[in-house]
Each structure stands twice: as structure tokens, then as C-alpha cells.
Design an enzyme around this catalytic site. Structure first.
Site, PDB file in Angstrom:
ATOM      1  N   THR A 106      -6.101   3.220  -4.693  1.00  0.00           N
ATOM      2  CA  THR A 106      -5.482   4.116  -5.674  1.00  0.00           C
ATOM      3  C   THR A 106      -4.649   3.323  -6.681  1.00  0.00           C
ATOM      4  O   THR A 106      -4.782   3.507  -7.892  1.00  0.00           O
ATOM      5  CB  THR A 106      -4.589   5.136  -4.929  1.00  0.00           C
ATOM      6  OG1 THR A 106      -5.384   5.766  -3.929  1.00  0.00           O
ATOM      7  CG2 THR A 106      -4.018   6.157  -5.864  1.00  0.00           C
ATOM      8  N   CYS A 154     -10.896   3.077  -0.142  1.00  0.00           N
ATOM      9  CA  CYS A 154      -9.487   3.322   0.199  1.00  0.00           C
ATOM     10  C   CYS A 154      -9.222   2.516   1.460  1.00  0.00           C
ATOM     11  O   CYS A 154     -10.035   2.544   2.400  1.00  0.00           O
ATOM     12  CB  CYS A 154      -9.295   4.813   0.458  1.00  0.00           C
ATOM     13  SG  CYS A 154      -7.700   5.235   1.182  1.00  0.00           S
ATOM     14  N   THR A 155      -8.116   1.792   1.482  1.00  0.00           N
ATOM     15  CA  THR A 155      -7.868   0.882   2.603  1.00  0.00           C
ATOM     16  C   THR A 155      -7.531   1.614   3.910  1.00  0.00           C
ATOM     17  O   THR A 155      -7.438   0.994   4.960  1.00  0.00           O
ATOM     18  CB  THR A 155      -6.753  -0.115   2.247  1.00  0.00           C
ATOM     19  OG1 THR A 155      -5.651   0.609   1.682  1.00  0.00           O
ATOM     20  CG2 THR A 155      -7.250  -1.148   1.260  1.00  0.00           C
ATOM     21  N   HIS A 156      -7.361   2.927   3.827  1.00  0.00           N
ATOM     22  CA  HIS A 156      -7.190   3.699   5.068  1.00  0.00           C
ATOM     23  C   HIS A 156      -8.530   3.899   5.796  1.00  0.00           C
ATOM     24  O   HIS A 156      -8.561   4.092   7.009  1.00  0.00           O
ATOM     25  CB  HIS A 156      -6.630   5.096   4.767  1.00  0.00           C
ATOM     26  CG  HIS A 156      -5.159   5.146   4.530  1.00  0.00           C
ATOM     27  ND1 HIS A 156      -4.551   4.575   3.451  1.00  0.00           N
ATOM     28  CD2 HIS A 156      -4.165   5.720   5.267  1.00  0.00           C
ATOM     29  CE1 HIS A 156      -3.255   4.795   3.507  1.00  0.00           C
ATOM     30  NE2 HIS A 156      -2.993   5.489   4.599  1.00  0.00           N
ATOM     31  N   TYR A 185      -0.504   8.553  -2.340  1.00  0.00           N
ATOM     32  CA  TYR A 185      -0.476   8.309  -3.791  1.00  0.00           C
ATOM     33  C   TYR A 185      -1.689   8.984  -4.459  1.00  0.00           C
ATOM     34  O   TYR A 185      -1.657   9.310  -5.623  1.00  0.00           O
ATOM     35  CB  TYR A 185      -0.576   6.813  -4.090  1.00  0.00           C
ATOM     36  CG  TYR A 185       0.674   5.984  -3.896  1.00  0.00           C
ATOM     37  CD1 TYR A 185       1.812   6.492  -3.264  1.00  0.00           C
ATOM     38  CD2 TYR A 185       0.708   4.665  -4.367  1.00  0.00           C
ATOM     39  CE1 TYR A 185       2.943   5.691  -3.100  1.00  0.00           C
ATOM     40  CE2 TYR A 185       1.834   3.880  -4.215  1.00  0.00           C
ATOM     41  CZ  TYR A 185       2.948   4.386  -3.580  1.00  0.00           C
ATOM     42  OH  TYR A 185       4.058   3.598  -3.426  1.00  0.00           O
ATOM     43  N   GLY A 186      -2.760   9.106  -3.671  1.00  0.00           N
ATOM     44  CA  GLY A 186      -4.057   9.481  -4.247  1.00  0.00           C
ATOM     45  C   GLY A 186      -4.133  10.857  -4.862  1.00  0.00           C
ATOM     46  O   GLY A 186      -5.057  11.170  -5.599  1.00  0.00           O
ATOM     47  N   CYS A 225      -4.588  -1.311  -1.934  1.00  0.00           N
ATOM     48  CA  CYS A 225      -4.646   0.141  -2.082  1.00  0.00           C
ATOM     49  C   CYS A 225      -5.607   0.456  -3.226  1.00  0.00           C
ATOM     50  O   CYS A 225      -5.393   0.004  -4.362  1.00  0.00           O
ATOM     51  CB  CYS A 225      -3.237   0.638  -2.410  1.00  0.00           C
ATOM     52  SG  CYS A 225      -3.142   2.393  -2.793  1.00  0.00           S
ATOM     53  N   GLU A 234      -3.440   8.721   8.805  1.00  0.00           N
ATOM     54  CA  GLU A 234      -1.980   8.573   8.956  1.00  0.00           C
ATOM     55  C   GLU A 234      -1.479   9.350  10.183  1.00  0.00           C
ATOM     56  O   GLU A 234      -0.461   9.020  10.759  1.00  0.00           O
ATOM     57  CB  GLU A 234      -1.233   9.053   7.698  1.00  0.00           C
ATOM     58  CG  GLU A 234      -1.450   8.185   6.450  1.00  0.00           C
ATOM     59  CD  GLU A 234      -0.464   7.020   6.299  1.00  0.00           C
ATOM     60  OE1 GLU A 234       0.672   7.118   6.787  1.00  0.00           O
ATOM     61  OE2 GLU A 234      -0.854   5.998   5.680  1.00  0.00           O
ATOM     62  N   ASP A 272       0.873  -1.176   0.000  1.00  0.00           N
ATOM     63  CA  ASP A 272       0.000   0.000   0.000  1.00  0.00           C
ATOM     64  C   ASP A 272       0.910   1.226   0.000  1.00  0.00           C
ATOM     65  O   ASP A 272       2.118   1.110   0.240  1.00  0.00           O
ATOM     66  CB  ASP A 272      -0.889  -0.008   1.262  1.00  0.00           C
ATOM     67  CG  ASP A 272      -1.772   1.232   1.340  1.00  0.00           C
ATOM     68  OD1 ASP A 272      -2.421   1.569   0.337  1.00  0.00           O
ATOM     69  OD2 ASP A 272      -1.798   1.880   2.399  1.00  0.00           O
ATOM     70  N   SER A 273       0.307   2.383  -0.212  1.00  0.00           N
ATOM     71  CA  SER A 273       1.087   3.624  -0.157  1.00  0.00           C
ATOM     72  C   SER A 273       1.566   3.925   1.266  1.00  0.00           C
ATOM     73  O   SER A 273       2.469   4.729   1.445  1.00  0.00           O
ATOM     74  CB  SER A 273       0.227   4.775  -0.660  1.00  0.00           C
ATOM     75  OG  SER A 273      -0.944   4.862   0.120  1.00  0.00           O
TER      76      SER A 273
END
Ligand code: DGL
Length: 296
Positions: free
Chosen positions: A94, A204-206, A61-62, A92, A170, A29-30
Site C-alpha cells: 500500500t 500485500c506483505t500480509h 492503511y489499504g 508494504c 492481523e 509496514d502498516s
């Protein structure tokens, strides 16, 4: 030495060493978001080893161009290949939306989050109205919209880019009652709420990390689809279908990042909902090839 001269346990060790199935699953992932998929993978495939890469030095990255995302994603996948993985998962939204063509050239099976997530959303919706939230690049690509329409063209899809969610996650703004995150969520989700969706893709995996906030804003009746979770289930399906199950060596986990390991460790435990159970290493992602299978 011929195999029949080996003792039983030596033979077992040698078999494990040469067994392709014992190789780890590669996940990237980013940044930290892909850990939501790792958490699920560990649940559904407890015997599998995992090598994780989070590009914490280059996240997000997005907000980047498609060509930059492809270049970064190729380096991430090439790092995992060098680690000897048997399968690569882009955890991810993105990357999944922007680099499918390039990553499909990998010499091992490649799995992204789009199709399993779209399938779960189509199964879940009753009123045929699905919301999609993701990064700017994901929403711009229309990847989820296309996958949903291909499954059922009567479904209305309303998408919204929510780039600030990535920074909030994050940076640890993740509590259910975090006023900043609630305010941002209300702003971002307004159009989707007004459209009356009954299903919302966390593309989005976040985003699963702030699912309690999203749920609060969307209301209890809306089904939230977690892209990391759905993808982990799909990885299991592929592992079984392709006979790639690890039946030998006990599983191990390794975590690799392109920036400070301490920051990663602190927040990763929240994503994994438990202690980090493997080595955390900082690597130089810049030295890996910037395309898949090509010269550079
Ligand atoms: N976790 C990533 C995704 O699923 C995105 C965050 C980013 O790098 O912008 O889209």
C-alpha cells in the site's frame, strides 16, 4: 587521543562506532505484514541489523486515502531515520503504491516492493497472464500493472482488492483449513482463477501468511510471488552494489509498534516463524514529521 595511541581492540570499537555500514536497515509496514520481509532479510543478509516499525495503532492503511497514506508513511520513515538507518524499506504494498514520490526524497536509499515483485512475476509467467491481489489502495493505484506493462506490454494483468485478508491475518485466522479464510479467498479469487493466470502476485506483505489457503484455492500449478521475499532479495542486491554491507558489529534487531506490544509479540512470532529476537517497544508515531524533508 590520536588513533596510533589506541590499542587494537579500542581502535576496532571506534571504527565500528563511526562506520556508516554498521547502521541498521529500517523496515516499516502498516502492521505485522512487513515481518514477512524481515524474515527473508534475516536469511539473505544475516549480518545486517534491522529496525522494524509496524504501525499497529493505525493499521489498515489499504482502506485510506492517498494523502493519509503519504502522511503516515512519512512519519514511519522519519521515525526510522531518527533511529539512524542506512536504508529505508517500505515492506508494504500500500505504501509502495501510494507514497513513492514522497519517500524518494529520503536522504538514504529507499526501496519499495513494486519493482522487484513485478520483475519476479514477469520472469515466472509462461502464459503471460498474471494476477495481482493487494489492498484497495494498491489495486486502485495500478502500481503493479504499470510496472508489469513497462517490462512486457503483452502481459495481461488481472487485479483484485482483498482487504479482508489483512484483518484475517492481523487477527490470526491463518490456518490452512480455516473455513472463514477459505470462503473469503474463494470469493475474492474467482475472477482471477477464471482468467487462467499462471502467476499470482501477493501484492500485500500480509498475504504470504495465508499463502497455504491461497494456494489451495488457486491450485498447485499457479506460481505465487511473495512481495516481501522478492524485496528482501533486491535489498541485498542494493546493499552489495552500494557497498553498504555491515562487516563489523554483530547484528541486532529491534521492533517498534504504535500500539500494544503484547498483541504484537504473540502474532509476530508466527510471521517470523521463530521467537522474537530483539526488544519490542511502543512508540508515539504521532510526534514525527508528516512529510519528508519539509517543515512539518
Ligand atoms: N501490509 C500492507 C500491504 O502490503 C497492508 C495492510 C494494510 O495496512 O491495509 O499493503
Amino acid at each position: 587521543m590520536s588513533p596510533n595511541k589506541l590499542k587494537g581492540c579500542e581502535l576496532h570499537i571506534l571504527q565500528n562506532l563511526y562506520n556508516e555500514n554498521n547502521k541498521p536497515i529500517g523496515v516499516f509496514d502498516s502492521g505485522l505484514g512487513g515481518l514477512t520481509a524481515v524474515k527473508e532479510l534475516k536469511k539473505v543478509l544475516p549480518n545486517e541489523s534491522i529496525v522494524y516499525f509496524g504501525d499497529t495503532g493505525r493499521v489498515p492503511y489499504g482502506t485510506r486515502s492517498k494523502s493519509t497514506i503519504i502522511r503516515y508513511a512519512s512519519q514511519d520513515a522519519n521515525f526510522l531515520l531518527e533511529k539512524g538507518v542506512k536504508l529505508v524499506v517500505a515492506a508494504c504494498g500500500t505504501v509502495s503504491s501510494s507514497a513513492k514520490e514522497e519517500l524518494s526524497k529520503l536522504p538514504v536509499p529507499y526501496i519499495d516492493v513494486i519493482s522487484p515483485t513485478a520483475q519476479a512475476a514477469v520472469r515466472a509467467t509462461k502464459n503471460k497472464k498474471i494476477g495481482v491481489i493487494g489492498t484497495g489502495a494498491t489495486v486502485k493505484s495500478g502500481s503493479f500493472n504499470k510496472a508489469i506493462s513497462a517490462l512486457d506490454s503483452d502481459i495481461l494483468v488481472i487485479s483484485q482488492a482483498c482487504p479482508l485478508f489483512v484483518s484475517l491475518v492481523e487477527n490470526g485466522f491463518i490456518e490452512e483449513d480455516n473455513e472463514v479464510t477459505i470462503l473469503v479467498a474463494k470469493k475474492y479469487l474467482q475472477n482471477i482463477i477464471e482468467a487462467g493466470v499462471d502467476t499470482l502476485i501477493l501484492g500485500c506483505t500480509h498475504f504470504p501468511i495465508i499463502a497455504p489457503v491461497i494456494r489451495k484455492v488457486m491450485g498447485e500449478k499457479v506460481t505465487l510471488i511473495d512481495s516481501g521475499k522478492e524485496t528482501a532479495r533486491y535489498v541485498k542486491e542494493i546493499i552489495l552494489k552500494e557497498n553498504l554491507e555491515n562487516k563489523g558489529a554483530s547484528p541486532s534487531y529491534s521492533y517498534n509498534v504504535s500500539d500494544d506490544t503484547e498483541n504484537f509479540k504473540n502474532i509476530a512470532e508466527i510471521f517470523l516463524q521463530g521467537e522474537i529476537d530483539g526488544e519490542v517497544e511502543r512508540i508515539d508515531i504521532g510526534k514525527y514529521k508528516r512529510n519528508v524533508g519539509g517543515a512539518d
